[in-house]
Scaffold this motif. Structure first.
Motif, PDB file in Angstrom:
ATOM      1  N   GLU A  22       0.825  -1.201   0.000  1.00 53.47           N
ATOM      2  CA  GLU A  22       0.000   0.000   0.000  1.00 53.47           C
ATOM      3  C   GLU A  22       0.863   1.255   0.000  1.00 53.47           C
ATOM      4  O   GLU A  22       1.923   1.296   0.628  1.00 53.47           O
ATOM      5  N   SER A  49      -0.145   5.449 -12.586  1.00 51.88           N
ATOM      6  CA  SER A  49      -1.529   5.914 -12.683  1.00 51.88           C
ATOM      7  C   SER A  49      -1.498   7.433 -12.755  1.00 51.88           C
ATOM      8  O   SER A  49      -0.862   8.079 -11.921  1.00 51.88           O
ATOM      9  N   LYS A  53      -8.603   5.671 -10.732  1.00 48.15           N
ATOM     10  CA  LYS A  53      -9.145   4.553 -11.522  1.00 48.15           C
ATOM     11  C   LYS A  53      -8.427   4.362 -12.856  1.00 48.15           C
ATOM     12  O   LYS A  53      -8.813   3.493 -13.645  1.00 48.15           O
ATOM     13  N   LYS A  55      -4.937   3.373 -14.896  1.00 43.80           N
ATOM     14  CA  LYS A  55      -3.664   2.697 -14.697  1.00 43.80           C
ATOM     15  C   LYS A  55      -3.044   2.405 -16.054  1.00 43.80           C
ATOM     16  O   LYS A  55      -3.744   2.177 -17.036  1.00 43.80           O
ATOM     17  N   SER A  65      -0.555  -6.443 -10.379  1.00 40.26           N
ATOM     18  CA  SER A  65      -1.688  -5.609 -10.741  1.00 40.26           C
ATOM     19  C   SER A  65      -1.731  -4.436  -9.767  1.00 40.26           C
ATOM     20  O   SER A  65      -0.980  -4.416  -8.776  1.00 40.26           O
ATOM     21  N   SER A  67      -4.290  -1.019  -8.058  1.00 44.50           N
ATOM     22  CA  SER A  67      -5.618  -0.483  -7.803  1.00 44.50           C
ATOM     23  C   SER A  67      -5.471   0.955  -7.343  1.00 44.50           C
ATOM     24  O   SER A  67      -4.638   1.262  -6.472  1.00 44.50           O
ATOM     25  N   ARG A  68      -6.305   1.827  -7.929  1.00 45.56           N
ATOM     26  CA  ARG A  68      -6.330   3.223  -7.476  1.00 45.56           C
ATOM     27  C   ARG A  68      -7.786   3.668  -7.418  1.00 45.56           C
ATOM     28  O   ARG A  68      -8.311   4.274  -8.348  1.00 45.56           O
ATOM     29  N   GLU A  69      -8.410   3.381  -6.297  1.00 45.58           N
ATOM     30  CA  GLU A  69      -9.813   3.722  -6.084  1.00 45.58           C
ATOM     31  C   GLU A  69      -9.968   5.140  -5.543  1.00 45.58           C
ATOM     32  O   GLU A  69     -10.985   5.794  -5.755  1.00 45.58           O
ATOM     33  N   SER A  75      -2.275   0.983  -4.752  1.00 51.16           N
ATOM     34  CA  SER A  75      -1.904  -0.315  -4.202  1.00 51.16           C
ATOM     35  C   SER A  75      -1.287  -1.195  -5.278  1.00 51.16           C
ATOM     36  O   SER A  75      -1.772  -1.224  -6.417  1.00 51.16           O
ATOM     37  N   GLU A  79      -0.349 -11.157  -7.322  1.00 53.20           N
ATOM     38  CA  GLU A  79      -1.443 -12.128  -7.279  1.00 53.20           C
ATOM     39  C   GLU A  79      -0.994 -13.459  -6.694  1.00 53.20           C
ATOM     40  O   GLU A  79      -1.723 -14.083  -5.931  1.00 53.20           O
TER      41      GLU A  79
END
Lengths: 112, 111
Positions: A22, A49, A53, A55, A65, A67-69, A75, A79
């Protein structure tokens, strides 16, 4: 001063585990980046990013992978961790394309 | 694909002398960044060069950019021990582009 905070300084995980790294920045920066740093290889870009949202793949996205919420949080997800993902992971952010990157302190990940 | 090269990878410098290190990149890039990394620490921004002919100076360090030659130089004046570190350059194209880093040059200043 810009602060880029990475959640862990050191992390040890087992092969096959799902790993979350994170990164949070406190300056409302648009762009965020994940690099890995390995001896003799310099910094290699995994993902970046330029907006929430959004990327884009970097040079070595395989096995990762992101994530950018929310704007402040980016993050990186492994996997299924493998030993060749043992590395120092650096998160960075910048206000825009004319600004320098501000780096976090890094997460040293060991996959056993 | 943009490639960034720095050479040499290691440079031993004598205190008080002047040195220049180089950063070459392979394709058109309109911005160049220099960073410093001390052992065990993260990267710290030194210079942002955004146009051909840009020159920036801070203390004993001066950076310049020649976009036609695809070359940036970092000049060190009268090296001192405190400048011992690894120096990275990074290049990119466009406002929302990725930044590609070189492998870094480790400078060691000896008395």
């Amino acid at each position: 001063d810009v602060k880029v905070t990475q959640s862990s300084r050191y992390l040890v995980k087992r092969t096959g585990e799902k790993v979350f790294l994170e990164c949070v920045q406190d300056m409302d920066h648009e762009n965020m980046f994940w690099y890995r740093q390995d001896p003799g290889l310099g910094l290699r870009l995994i993902y970046f990013s330029y907006d929430v949202k959004m990327k884009e793949k970097g040079d070595i996205p395989e096995g990762y992978s992101v994530s950018r919420e929310k704007k402040e949080r980016f993050s990186l997800i492994l996997e299924s961790a493998s030993t060749n993902q043992t590395s120092m992971y650096l998160c960075a952010s910048r206000r825009d394309g004319n600004s320098p990157l501000h780096f976090g302190n890094g997460t040293r990940l060991t996959v056993t | 694909e943009l490639k960034v090269e720095q050479n040499p990878l290691f440079l031993s410098m004598q205190e008080g002398k002047n040195y220049t290190i180089y950063c070459n990149y392979s394709t058109t890039s309109d911005r160049l960044y220099w960073y410093r990394q001390d052992p065990g620490k993260s990267l710290e921004s030194l210079f942002v060069l955004l146009s051909n002919g840009a020159v920036k100076q801070e203390g004993r360090l001066m950076a310049s950019l020649d976009t036609k030659a695809r070359l940036s130089t970092l000049h060190i004046t009268a090296a001192v021990h405190d400048l011992s570190a690894t120096y990275f350059c990074a290049a990119g194209t466009g406002a929302n582009s990725k930044l590609t880093f070189g492998k870094g040059i480790t400078l060691s200043v000896r008395p």
